[in-house]
Design an enzyme around this catalytic site. Structure first.
Site, PDB file in Angstrom:
ATOM      1  N   ASP A  45       0.666  -1.281  -0.011  1.00  0.00           N
ATOM      2  CA  ASP A  45       0.163   0.056   0.068  1.00  0.00           C
ATOM      3  C   ASP A  45       0.768   1.665  -0.068  1.00  0.00           C
ATOM      4  O   ASP A  45       2.029   1.579   0.186  1.00  0.00           O
ATOM      5  CB  ASP A  45      -0.874   0.060   1.524  1.00  0.00           C
ATOM      6  CG  ASP A  45      -1.724  -0.583   0.951  1.00  0.00           C
ATOM      7  OD1 ASP A  45      -2.054  -2.194   0.441  1.00  0.00           O
ATOM      8  OD2 ASP A  45      -2.997  -0.826   1.947  1.00  0.00           O
ATOM      9  N   HIS A 100      -6.047   8.946   0.334  1.00  0.00           N
ATOM     10  CA  HIS A 100      -5.449   8.100   2.321  1.00  0.00           C
ATOM     11  C   HIS A 100      -6.381   8.703   2.708  1.00  0.00           C
ATOM     12  O   HIS A 100      -6.017   9.168   3.882  1.00  0.00           O
ATOM     13  CB  HIS A 100      -4.121   8.193   2.089  1.00  0.00           C
ATOM     14  CG  HIS A 100      -3.482   6.547   2.807  1.00  0.00           C
ATOM     15  ND1 HIS A 100      -4.228   6.518   4.326  1.00  0.00           N
ATOM     16  CD2 HIS A 100      -3.638   5.589   3.131  1.00  0.00           C
ATOM     17  CE1 HIS A 100      -3.683   5.019   4.376  1.00  0.00           C
ATOM     18  NE2 HIS A 100      -3.437   5.039   3.590  1.00  0.00           N
ATOM     19  N   HIS A 189       3.413  -2.408   3.308  1.00  0.00           N
ATOM     20  CA  HIS A 189       3.419  -1.403   2.518  1.00  0.00           C
ATOM     21  C   HIS A 189       4.885  -1.158   1.497  1.00  0.00           C
ATOM     22  O   HIS A 189       6.060  -1.569   1.931  1.00  0.00           O
ATOM     23  CB  HIS A 189       3.561  -0.233   3.197  1.00  0.00           C
ATOM     24  CG  HIS A 189       1.997  -0.522   4.399  1.00  0.00           C
ATOM     25  ND1 HIS A 189       1.391  -1.778   5.300  1.00  0.00           N
ATOM     26  CD2 HIS A 189       1.290   0.793   4.337  1.00  0.00           C
ATOM     27  CE1 HIS A 189       0.408  -1.212   6.326  1.00  0.00           C
ATOM     28  NE2 HIS A 189       0.039   0.045   5.877  1.00  0.00           N
TER      29      HIS A 189
END
Length: 354
Positions: A45, A100, A189
C-alpha cells in the site's frame, strides 16, 4: 557535434551513477510445478514513493515475486514514471484512494471523488483502470461498497497483517508471511525498510511450502494463479525513454524536439524490464535523427537483437517492428545506437508495445 562530444566527455564521470540497471529475473508462472499448494497475494500500500519504490521493485524481481501495488492517487500523479515501472515489472496496480483518508468519514460525493480521481490518474499513466480497491486503514461501510460496485471495483482487505506500519521487525514480517495459505492476502507497505529486507526471506519461505505469488481475483478478492489476460502488455502500452535506465558514455535527457533521450555514440542505450505473458508483440519507436543522415537503433530483448529501427530525418516519426518473437516472463528491453559516424545523434521519445 564532435565538439559537443568533447564537452560530453568531461561529464562522463558525473553520469556513472546513472548507468546501473536491475538484472532480469525469472517469475513463477501459472504452470510452475512449485505452485502445487496454490497462490498468495502479496500487496503493498501507499506507493509509489520516490525514496523506495524502485528498490521495492528490484527486490521483488530479484526474488521472482509479483505483487499488487495499491497506489495512492496523488502519489501516482506525482510519480508517473514509477507507476509505469510497476506495470513494466509485471505488478498489478490497485486503487487506494487519492489522498488516503478514512473513507467512512466522508460524504458519498467525497468518496466518489477519491475513487474516480485515482482511477483516472492510473488509467492516464498506464492505459488501464484498476479493478481492485483497498480502503485506507481497511475502513469500509455499505455506502463505500455501493460506490465501489458502481465503479466496477472489487474491495480487497487482507487475511494477514504484516504490522510493518506498526513497527514490526523484518523477522516479524517474515513470520507473518509464513502464515499465508492458498488464496490468502497479506498487507504490507511500500515505504518501510524492514519490509524491503523481508522480501528475500518471504520468497524463500513460499518456495519451501510450494506456494507462489499470484494475482488477486476481481471476482473473489482472493489470490489466484496469474491470468495471462491481465499480464500481457495492453494495446498501446507506452514507455517513455526518459523513464528507462541510461547506458553508454554520452546518453542524456533532451527537451527538444520532444522530452526524451539522446543517444550520441555507438553503444549508447536505454533499457528497462518488461513482463510478457505471451511471446509475440509489435514494437513501435518514436524518434528522430538530428539531420538527414540515417540513424540506426537496434531493439534487443533478453540480450538478443530482434530488429532495427531507422530514422532518416530530424522530424519525429514512428517506426514499427511487427510480430516480434521473444521470451516470456521478465525480459530486459534495450534500445542501442549502432551506426554512429560522428555527425549525428538519435533522439528517442517512447517505445510502444502492442
Amino acid at each position: 557535434m564532435l565538439k559537443a562530444k568533447l564537452v560530453k566527455g568531461t561529464m562522463a564521470l558525473m553520469l556513472i551513477g546513472m548507468l546501473f540497471s536491475v538484472p532480469m529475473m525469472p517469475v513463477a508462472s501459472a504452470a510452475d510445478a512449485s505452485c502445487v499448494n496454490g497462490y498468495v497475494g502479496l500487496t503493498f500500500d501507499d506507493g509509489p514513493n520516490a525514496s523506495n519504490t524502485t528498490k521495492l521493485l528490484a527486490a521483488l524481481k530479484q526474488a521472482g515475486l509479483r505483487a499488487t501495488m495499491f497506489n495512492v492517487g496523488q502519489n501516482a500523479q506525482n510519480n508517473p514514471s514509477l507507476v509505469r515501472d510497476q506495470a513494466a515489472a509485471g505488478m498489478w496496480i490497485g486503487n487506494h484512494s487519492y489522498t488516503h483518508p478514512n473513507m467512512t468519514t466522508l460524504s458519498s460525493s467525497q468518496m466518489l471523488s477519491e475513487i474516480t480521481r485515482t482511477q483516472q490518474t492510473i488509467q492516464s499513466i498506464t492505459g488501464n483502470a484498476p479493478k481492485l480497491f483497498r480502503p485506507p486503514y481497511g475502513a469500509t461501510n455499505a455506502t463505500l461498497k455501493s460506490i465501489e460496485s458502481q465503479n466496477s471495483l472489487t474491495e480487497v482487505l487482507w487475511s494477514v497483517d504484516s504490522q510493518d506500519w506498526n513497527g514490526a521487525t523484518t523477522a516479524q514480517i517474515v513470520a507473518a508471511a509464513g502464515k499465508l495459505q492458498n488464496g490468502d492476502v497479506i498487507l504490507m507497505h511500500d515505504q518501510y525498510q524492514t519490509t524491503l529486507q523481508a522480501i528475500p526471506q518471504i520468497a524463500q519461505n513460499l518456495k519451501s511450502r510450494n506456494l507462489c505469488s499470484g494475482m488477486i481475483s476481481p471476482s473473489t478478492g482472493r489470490a489466484v494463479a496469474p491470468d495471462s489476460a491481465t499480464t500481457t502488455p495492453s494495446t498501446g502500452t507506452k514507455v517513455e525513454a526518459e523513464s528507462m535506465t541510461k547506458g553508454g558514455q554520452y546518453t542524456g535527457n533532451i527537451s527538444s524536439p520532444f522530452n526524451g533521450v539522446a543517444l550520441y555514440s555507438n553503444n549508447d542505450s536505454v533499457k528497462y524490464t518488461q513482463y510478457f505473458a505471451s511471446g509475440i508483440h509489435s514494437f513501435s519507436l518514436r524518434g528522430a535523427s538530428n539531420n538527414s543522415n540515417m540513424a540506426r537503433v537496434d531493439l534487443k530483448i533478453g540480450g538478443q537483437t530482434k530488429g532495427t529501427f531507422y530514422f532518416g530525418g530530424s522530424n519525429p516519426a514512428v517506426y514499427t517492428l511487427a510480430n516480434i518473437n521473444h521470451g516470456t516472463g521478465n525480459q530486459e528491453i534495450e534500445l542501442v545506437l549502432t551506426a554512429e559516424n560522428g555527425t549525428w545523434d538519435v533522439y528517442l521519445d517512447y517505445l510502444e508495445i502492442n
